[in-house]
Design an enzyme around this catalytic site. Structure first.
Site, PDB file in Angstrom:
ATOM      1  N   LYS A   1      34.817  22.493  18.887  1.00 50.88           N
ATOM      2  CA  LYS A   1      34.135  23.163  17.768  1.00 50.88           C
ATOM      3  C   LYS A   1      34.533  22.583  16.412  1.00 50.88           C
ATOM      4  O   LYS A   1      34.567  23.277  15.406  1.00 50.88           O
ATOM      5  CB  LYS A   1      34.439  24.662  17.809  1.00 50.88           C
ATOM      6  CG  LYS A   1      33.890  25.385  19.035  1.00 50.88           C
ATOM      7  CD  LYS A   1      32.374  25.295  19.095  1.00 50.88           C
ATOM      8  CE  LYS A   1      31.807  25.987  20.319  1.00 50.88           C
ATOM      9  NZ  LYS A   1      31.924  27.442  20.271  1.00 50.88           N
ATOM     10  N   ASN A   2      34.790  21.287  16.379  1.00 50.01           N
ATOM     11  CA  ASN A   2      35.205  20.632  15.143  1.00 50.01           C
ATOM     12  C   ASN A   2      34.028  19.865  14.556  1.00 50.01           C
ATOM     13  O   ASN A   2      33.589  18.861  15.120  1.00 50.01           O
ATOM     14  CB  ASN A   2      36.372  19.681  15.447  1.00 50.01           C
ATOM     15  CG  ASN A   2      36.896  18.983  14.217  1.00 50.01           C
ATOM     16  OD1 ASN A   2      36.143  18.333  13.505  1.00 50.01           O
ATOM     17  ND2 ASN A   2      38.187  19.089  13.977  1.00 50.01           N
TER      18      ASN A   2
END
Length: 327
Positions: A111-112
């Site tokens: 989720k970066n």
């Protein structure tokens, strides 16, 4: 000393320490010694605008500790492209090598978003999509089928490399595997109706052009209704159906289909298999100026089928000139 302070390779660099606001900062961040040292050396080389192989090694080290540091990603990209120009290496091979390194980081930090911006920056320097790119995205979706950052990146890929004509089979595979994949439904709409939208115009897909492809709408309505029958309480295809019919100007075409799922609307909703069908019919009846019937559907939603959103259903009743449903 540390990793860089003890290294002859970095002996020419005087690190610049973090300035948290003087010798006694109020709320200094408790960075590890390893991270503080690496960032001190990065500040120093950035101050000198150094672009070298050791910068790639330094940024890789920092990213391994903090993959969310946008400035580090940006400086790494600038360095990568500067080295390619200076050394006259094969740009495509340099980018493919960077992508192979990036793949591992992406799979560890799902989720970066900085990772995906870096990937997009790399892709803008290629004339065609690497053969491994879509298969890598499949690996990402296998880990999280609704990863917003990956879907946003995939939409960008479709537009940038004009993949409009080859994307639909993949979406259909996803919806066959999981008809509740709301991200896949959203992507389907984007692929079928987003091609002529300028993302920089500030206009949405429903604001561009008035031409409706009737054959396409017919096909999509049939496809969507079949998916709704598999999972009537799934909101995504109901929203998709609404979008399709609104392109024709009216929801009433879908009224008969929605009635299959609602049962006794005039009573207590016995036999209702989908609150979304009831919501859909409320809009149909409102469109037909049948306020009382629409209000009854909204009452059933407020009292029985979706009471957690009672205030919303009461708001809808208010638009029809009807009173609120009490708890």
């Amino acid at each position: 000393m540390g990793r860089y302070g003890d290294s002859e390779e970095w002996a020419d660099v005087v690190p610049i320490p973090q300035d948290d606001g003087g010798p006694s900062p109020l709320a200094a961040i408790a960075y590890s010694d390893e991270y503080s040292e690496a960032m001190g050396y990065l500040r120093a080389v950035m101050a000198n605008d150094e672009k070298s192989e050791r910068i790639l090694e330094l940024t890789e080290h920092i990213i391994s500790m903090n993959p969310a540091h946008y400035t580090v990603w940006l400086y790494r990209a600038d360095t990568l492209f500067e080295l390619q120009k200076r050394n006259k290496t094969d740009l495509q091979e340099d980018i493919l090598e960077e992508l192979r390194w990036l793949d591992g980081i992406s799979l560890r930090h799902l989720k970066n978003y900085q990772i995906w911006h870096h990937r997009q920056t790399l892709m803008t320097h290629l004339s065609s999509l690497p053969s491994t790119e879509l298969s890598f995205l499949t690996r990402m979706f296998d880990k999280d089928a609704k990863n917003y950052h990956v879907w946003s990146y995939r939409q960008w890929l479709v537009r940038h490399f004009s993949l409009w004509d080859t994307e639909l089979p993949y979406i259909e595979d996803l919806l066959t595997a999981d008809v509740r994949n709301n991200s896949a439904w959203n992507h389907r709409w984007f692929v079928l109706f987003g091609q002529n939208v300028d993302p920089n115009s500030g206009k949405g897909m429903d604001e561009v052009g008035n031409i409706v492809d009737e054959d396409l709408i017919d096909r999509e309505v049939e496809y969507t209704e079949a998916k709704i029958r598999l999972a009537p309480q799934n909101p995504s295809p109901w929203n998709y159906l609404r979008g399709l019919l609104r392109k024709r100007g009216s929801l009433l075409e879908g009224k008969g289909f929605a009635e299959e799922f609602v049962g006794d609307v005039d009573g207590e909703g016995k036999g209702c298999r989908s609150s979304h069908a009831l919501d859909f019919l409320a809009d149909c009846w409102a469109e037909e100026k049948q306020a009382e019937k629409a209000g009854k559907a909204l009452e059933l939603l407020a009292r029985r089928f979706d009471p957690i959103r009672r205030n919303y259903w009461n708001y809808r009743r208010g638009l029809l000139g009807l009173g609120a449903v009490e708890a």
